[in-house]
Design a protein around this motif. Structure first.
Motif, PDB file in Angstrom:
ATOM      1  N   ASP A  43       0.933  -1.489   0.220  1.00 28.22           N
ATOM      2  CA  ASP A  43       0.042   0.085  -0.214  1.00 28.22           C
ATOM      3  C   ASP A  43       0.860   1.205   0.112  1.00 28.22           C
ATOM      4  O   ASP A  43       0.656   2.261  -0.775  1.00 28.22           O
ATOM      5  CB  ASP A  43      -0.816  -0.086   1.263  1.00 28.22           C
ATOM      6  N   GLU A  47       0.874   3.973  -2.952  1.00 30.42           N
ATOM      7  CA  GLU A  47       0.531   5.647  -2.579  1.00 30.42           C
ATOM      8  C   GLU A  47       1.636   6.667  -2.781  1.00 30.42           C
ATOM      9  O   GLU A  47       1.301   7.629  -3.089  1.00 30.42           O
ATOM     10  CB  GLU A  47      -0.120   5.448  -0.982  1.00 30.42           C
ATOM     11  N   ARG A  75      -7.162  -3.962  -4.723  1.00 27.34           N
ATOM     12  CA  ARG A  75      -7.120  -2.705  -4.815  1.00 27.34           C
ATOM     13  C   ARG A  75      -7.440  -2.383  -6.382  1.00 27.34           C
ATOM     14  O   ARG A  75      -7.350  -1.013  -6.818  1.00 27.34           O
ATOM     15  CB  ARG A  75      -5.625  -2.063  -4.546  1.00 27.34           C
TER      16      ARG A  75
END
Ligand SMILES: NC(=O)c1ccc[n+]([C@@H]2O[C@H](COP(=O)([O-])OP(=O)(O)OC[C@H]3O[C@@H](n4cnc5c(N)ncnc54)[C@H](OP(=O)(O)O)[C@@H]3O)[C@@H](O)[C@H]2O)c1
Length: 369
Positions: A43, A47, A75
């Motif tokens: 993640d 990001e 995701r």
């Protein structure tokens, strides 16, 4: 931080300059991360703008591919993600054709990877290690078939001799097969051997270098010390082994670590960040594959391109980490070149052409014999 992208080799595939390695996804090998930590690292990387994931069919016995596929699906990132995976390692002891680089194993391995990754195509498919036997023609033809079948998009080589990579690229060009877009190789301040053959090959013949072990398995973070046999991380588990990937405690490398520590202090940056920045900005490097077992390590490493190393500090790192050029590269320096050019000093090409990587050395007087 802002993630920037390069096109990989001569291909049109855009990959982030920092890739996420998944060799630490899973604890099967005794030094990886559990699922929650792996997911947190995935993640954080996404990001930060990263799009390039490196895995292999048998990392952590298949767990790395499985988790990567699950994270990407959860995701909804399959379209955005660039997934690289590899074949060569044997999946079934006792069956010699369940490993190696022959057609039978490649066809088996690609389907097994697609299944674990939960996808119907792989963006970059790499031969993991040279098996010393299978002709490049067989590998290239099989990989080209897989591109045409839509199972893979681009191809690469990892851990091969440079002559093999050169021959393979020539075969691909002459036979109209999918060319090699990536070379995945070990490269860091503690391991610079690829500079002699692979960097000139990759830059001239369209293969972007994907760097593995950019921190020499953690050595260049500065947490290992010469007189200390502690519990700092992965390398401690390999102290009494002969595994070629993990023999990092040498006088040369301790000198590199000492100078890196000083340079990092002058820059006000962590040693790992400086080591990653150095390798990411070396000629020919398309992407650096980050490895981490903790989220805090990955966060640290993701900031590695937020600064630049001034030339004077870079020179100090180059100097301490450099080793004498092996033959025949020791023969390509200015002393011989002036004799080749008959004493006429020329730029080799008009501007705009890719020039060979400059051989480091002092200017020399023109010798007359
Ligand atoms: N093609 C190949 O043959 C090949 C071979 C090896 C790797 N690879 C690929 O390259 C990727 C990266 O390789 P690598 O894991 O060897 O890279 P590395 O950057 O040399 O080492 C990563 C390890 O160093 C330690 N570390 C990382 N960041 C740190 C920090 N900021 N501070 C302190 N310690 C830190 C962690 O180990 P500890 O926590 O255990 O200390 C981490 O797992 C792999 O995931 C894989 O995708 C490919």
């Amino acid at each position: 931080m802002t993630m920037s992208y390069y096109t990989l080799g001569n291909s049109g595939l855009r990959v982030s300059r920092l890739a996420l390695g998944t060799m630490t996804f899973g604890t099967e090998w005794g030094w990886g991360a559990d699922r929650d930590t792996a997911r947190a690292m995935f993640d954080a990387y996404v990001e930060a703008g990263g799009n390039f994931f490196d895995t292999a069919d048998l990392y952590t016995g298949g767990t790395a591919e499985t988790w990567l596929g699950e994270f990407v699906a959860e995701r909804g990132l399959r379209d955005k993600a660039v997934i690289a995976t590899k074949f060569t390692m044997n999946s079934n002891p006792g069956n010699p054709n369940a490993g190696g680089n022959g057609r039978k194993n490649i066809m088996r391995a690609v389907d097994a990877s697609l299944k674990r990754l939960g996808t119907d195509y792989i963006d970059l498919y790499l031969m993991h290690i040279w098996d010393r036997l299978t002709p490049a023609e067989e590998v290239l033809r099989t990989l080209d078939d897989l591109v045409r079948a839509g199972k893979i998009r681009h191809i690469g080589l990892s851990d091969v001799p440079a002559w093999y990579a050169g021959r393979a690229q020539a075969i691909a060009e002459l036979r109209g097969y999918e060319p090699i877009s990536a070379l995945q190789l070990e490269y860091s301040l503690a391991e610079r051997a690829i500079e002699h053959e692979f960097v000139p090959f990759g830059t001239r013949h369209g293969a972007g270098i994907m760097v593995w072990s950019p921190l020499a398995s953690g050595l260049l973070s500065g947490k290992y010390r010469p007189a200390q046999a502690g519990n700092a991380g992965r390398l401690d588990g390999f102290r009494n082994t002969t595994h070629p990937g993990f023999q990092k405690f040498s006088e040369h490398n301790w000198a590199v670590v000492a100078e890196l520590e000083k340079v990092a202090a002058e820059l006000g940056r962590g040693m790992a960040q400086v080591a990653l920045n150095w390798v990411a900005t070396q000629p020919g490097v398309a992407t650096v594959i980050l490895g981490a077992t903790r989220l805090s390590q990955l966060q640290d490493n993701l900031a590695a391109l937020d600064f630049s190393i001034p030339p004077a500090l870079r020179q100090r790192l180059d100097k301490v980490s450099g080793t004498p050029a092996p033959f025949p590269h020791s023969y390509f320096g200015p002393e011989i070149q002036v004799r080749v050019a008959g004493g006429v000093v020329t730029g080799d090409k008009p501007s705009g052409y890719a020039l060979p990587v400059v051989v480091e050395g002092e200017a020399v007087a023109i010798s007359s014999n």
